[in-house]
Scaffold this motif. Structure first.
Motif, PDB file in Angstrom:
ATOM      1  N   ILE A   1     -28.468  -2.042  15.291  1.00  0.00           N
ATOM      2  CA  ILE A   1     -27.092  -1.725  16.408  1.00  0.00           C
ATOM      3  C   ILE A   1     -27.121  -0.448  16.792  1.00  0.00           C
ATOM      4  O   ILE A   1     -26.906   0.347  15.948  1.00  0.00           O
ATOM      5  CB  ILE A   1     -25.941  -2.313  15.541  1.00  0.00           C
ATOM      6  N   VAL A   2     -26.998  -0.245  18.112  1.00  0.00           N
ATOM      7  CA  VAL A   2     -27.004   1.065  18.617  1.00  0.00           C
ATOM      8  C   VAL A   2     -25.613   1.348  19.022  1.00  0.00           C
ATOM      9  O   VAL A   2     -25.179   0.743  19.829  1.00  0.00           O
ATOM     10  CB  VAL A   2     -28.002   1.258  19.908  1.00  0.00           C
TER      11      VAL A   2
ATOM     12  N   VAL B   1     -16.168   0.434  18.127  1.00  0.00           N
ATOM     13  CA  VAL B   1     -15.322  -1.049  17.930  1.00  0.00           C
ATOM     14  C   VAL B   1     -16.760  -2.114  17.800  1.00  0.00           C
ATOM     15  O   VAL B   1     -16.450  -2.993  16.734  1.00  0.00           O
ATOM     16  CB  VAL B   1     -14.309  -1.332  18.576  1.00  0.00           C
ATOM     17  N   ALA B   2     -16.988  -2.330  18.871  1.00  0.00           N
ATOM     18  CA  ALA B   2     -18.072  -3.534  19.093  1.00  0.00           C
ATOM     19  C   ALA B   2     -19.289  -3.347  17.810  1.00  0.00           C
ATOM     20  O   ALA B   2     -19.708  -4.252  17.284  1.00  0.00           O
ATOM     21  CB  ALA B   2     -18.884  -3.554  20.469  1.00  0.00           C
ATOM     22  N   GLY B   3     -19.836  -2.134  17.829  1.00  0.00           N
ATOM     23  CA  GLY B   3     -21.011  -1.908  17.087  1.00  0.00           C
ATOM     24  C   GLY B   3     -20.920  -2.241  15.243  1.00  0.00           C
ATOM     25  O   GLY B   3     -21.240  -2.843  14.667  1.00  0.00           O
ATOM     26  N   LEU B   4     -19.518  -1.686  14.852  1.00  0.00           N
ATOM     27  CA  LEU B   4     -19.239  -1.678  13.789  1.00  0.00           C
ATOM     28  C   LEU B   4     -18.830  -3.191  13.186  1.00  0.00           C
ATOM     29  O   LEU B   4     -19.186  -3.646  12.234  1.00  0.00           O
ATOM     30  CB  LEU B   4     -18.012  -0.682  13.159  1.00  0.00           C
ATOM     31  N   SER B   5     -17.873  -3.628  14.177  1.00  0.00           N
ATOM     32  CA  SER B   5     -17.461  -4.851  13.856  1.00  0.00           C
ATOM     33  C   SER B   5     -18.417  -6.031  13.679  1.00  0.00           C
ATOM     34  O   SER B   5     -18.733  -6.592  12.784  1.00  0.00           O
ATOM     35  CB  SER B   5     -16.700  -5.438  14.985  1.00  0.00           C
ATOM     36  N   LEU B   6     -19.791  -5.797  14.646  1.00  0.00           N
ATOM     37  CA  LEU B   6     -20.833  -6.764  14.406  1.00  0.00           C
ATOM     38  C   LEU B   6     -21.583  -6.562  13.305  1.00  0.00           C
ATOM     39  O   LEU B   6     -22.017  -7.465  12.868  1.00  0.00           O
ATOM     40  CB  LEU B   6     -22.024  -6.723  15.831  1.00  0.00           C
TER      41      LEU B   6
ATOM     42  N   ALA C   1     -24.582  -1.452  21.569  1.00  0.00           N
ATOM     43  CA  ALA C   1     -23.158  -1.446  21.703  1.00  0.00           C
ATOM     44  C   ALA C   1     -22.646   0.247  21.925  1.00  0.00           C
ATOM     45  O   ALA C   1     -21.943   0.764  21.386  1.00  0.00           O
ATOM     46  CB  ALA C   1     -22.670  -1.805  20.392  1.00  0.00           C
ATOM     47  N   ASP C   2     -23.402   0.515  23.101  1.00  0.00           N
ATOM     48  CA  ASP C   2     -23.505   2.261  23.220  1.00  0.00           C
ATOM     49  C   ASP C   2     -22.749   2.632  24.338  1.00  0.00           C
ATOM     50  O   ASP C   2     -23.024   3.727  25.107  1.00  0.00           O
ATOM     51  CB  ASP C   2     -24.801   2.713  23.243  1.00  0.00           C
TER      52      ASP C   2
ATOM     53  N   GLY D   1     -19.897  -5.535  24.172  1.00  0.00           N
ATOM     54  CA  GLY D   1     -18.831  -4.616  24.504  1.00  0.00           C
ATOM     55  C   GLY D   1     -18.756  -3.959  25.732  1.00  0.00           C
ATOM     56  O   GLY D   1     -19.230  -4.434  26.695  1.00  0.00           O
ATOM     57  N   ASP D   2     -18.381  -2.467  25.920  1.00  0.00           N
ATOM     58  CA  ASP D   2     -18.126  -1.974  27.030  1.00  0.00           C
ATOM     59  C   ASP D   2     -19.713  -1.666  27.773  1.00  0.00           C
ATOM     60  O   ASP D   2     -19.786  -1.514  29.070  1.00  0.00           O
ATOM     61  CB  ASP D   2     -17.717  -0.537  26.884  1.00  0.00           C
ATOM     62  N   ALA D   3     -20.789  -1.726  26.956  1.00  0.00           N
ATOM     63  CA  ALA D   3     -22.037  -1.532  27.594  1.00  0.00           C
ATOM     64  C   ALA D   3     -22.376  -2.867  28.632  1.00  0.00           C
ATOM     65  O   ALA D   3     -23.103  -2.684  29.626  1.00  0.00           O
ATOM     66  CB  ALA D   3     -22.965  -1.655  26.537  1.00  0.00           C
TER      67      ALA D   3
END
Length: 372
Positions: free
Chosen positions: A9-10, A14-19, A148-149, A279-281
């Motif tokens: 996970i890059v 919020v998105a990266g840690l949650s995944l 998720a960057d 996420g925002d990406a």
């Protein structure tokens, strides 16, 4: 996901840690790669509506989030003089959905997510700036790479679309911050204050703390000193009602940030091979949608659920896009429409809170989650 279960996970937002949390809970081996030296915490605060709280409960952190945050009862809209223009009952939405909408400082949210990841045995590799070559290396070493960057400089998105997709400036800026109001704490309501083609939003958290955003239409000018923008904010909102003045007087200087607000047009796909963006990406909405972090959390939940099935990766990632694209596009559209009403040259200050019932809002936010 068939065969091995190794995910890179890059991005540690919020998105990266949650995944990462949701994937580890399902037995995946996860590596998180963050370009900064600490957990990302851009943004003053987050409103976690019922759909976000649904996912956070699945992650086992909802109680801690509620203890650290606030639970507003209403959203009140005012004109710049402080005259009430409209009211929305947040408690009614909570009752319909079964979840308590929670406001929290972003730094507190990120600390809670990082601790949860650590408690599960996960770790974050800090100082890992991504390039196309490094992304390709991850794709060789992992079964799946998740970008998720972020919205502005996503290397993973660039790997999918080269330079053909760029975030679009929507013509207004946000200056965000945190204030400690002490004895002047707000009533337990989100304040949406509009006038003079500007908007000042104040979100109470707990114990007198709040986060806020001052927004107005502006040219994209990165050559102008940031301090000049802060001075302009004080001039523009200097005649607004007392709550705005108290917030500005009590602001934490270190919390201030000027943001030229961009979003993304809907993308035709989010993956290629074993690389996917979330996420925002993938679908960064405007802050006027109120759904940025919420939709990032939904992405993490749905992707984790789909990966836990036994489908081939291509089918899984295609299903993920099809499951998510309509809802995130609707959130994007809502954010754009509201921004156009607020910041249009002929906008009227008396425009009321959008007439969406608590039932309609609950139905929209919880769409796709009841059965998941």
């Amino acid at each position: 996901m068939s065969r091995s279960r190794r995910i890179a996970i890059v991005g540690a937002g919020v998105a990266g840690l949650s995944l990462a949390i949701l994937a580890i809970q399902r037995g995946f081996q996860v590596g998180v790669y963050e370009r900064n030296g600490t957990v990302a915490s851009m943004g003053a605060g987050v409103t976690l509506w019922s759909n976000a709280m649904y996912v956070l409960r699945k992650m086992g952190v909802d109680s801690e989030i509620e203890r650290a945050g606030g639970a507003p009862d209403y959203m009140h809209q005012y004109d710049q003089l402080g005259t009430l223009q409209g009211e929305f009952d947040i408690q009614a939405v909570n009752a319909l959905s079964g979840f308590t909408s929670t406001t929290i400082l972003r730094r507190d949210l990120m600390q809670i997510l990082a601790r949860r990841l650590q408690d599960l045995g996960g770790q974050i590799n800090f100082g890992c700036s991504m390039t196309r070559d490094k992304t390709d290396e991850l794709r060789q070493g992992f079964d799946l790479v998740v970008g998720a960057d972020g919205r502005m400089n996503s290397v993973a998105r660039q790997a999918l679309f080269s330079d053909s997709v760029r975030p679009r400036y929507q013509g207004f800026i946000n200056i965000i911050g945190v204030s400690q109001l002490g004895e002047h704490r707000l009533a337990n309501a989100i304040h949406d204050i509009r006038g003079g083609q500007g908007r000042f939003g104040i979100v109470p958290v707990k114990e007198g703390a709040c986060y806020w955003a001052a927004a107005w239409r502006a040219e994209l000018d990165k050559t102008r000193p940031v301090s000049d923008w802060y001075d302009e904010m004080d001039r523009r909102f200097g005649q607004f009602c007392a709550p705005v003045q108290r917030v500005l007087d009590a602001r934490e200087a270190s919390s201030l940030n000027r943001i030229f607000v961009h979003d993304l047009d809907p993308l035709p796909h989010w993956h290629q091979g074993n690389l996917v963006i979330i996420g925002d990406a993938a679908h960064a909405p405007l802050p006027t949608s109120g759904q940025g972090a919420c939709q990032a959390l939904e992405d993490a939940w749905h992707l984790a659920c789909l990966l836990d099935e036994k489908s081939e990766l291509e089918e899984t990632l295609s299903n993920f896009y099809q499951r998510r694209i309509a809802k995130v596009t609707a959130a994007q559209n809502v954010g754009r429409q509201l921004a156009q009403r607020i910041f249009a040259p002929d906008s009227k200050t008396e425009t009321p809170v959008p007439a969406m019932s608590p039932q309609q809002l609950s139905d929209f936010w919880m769409q796709g989650l009841e059965r998941a």
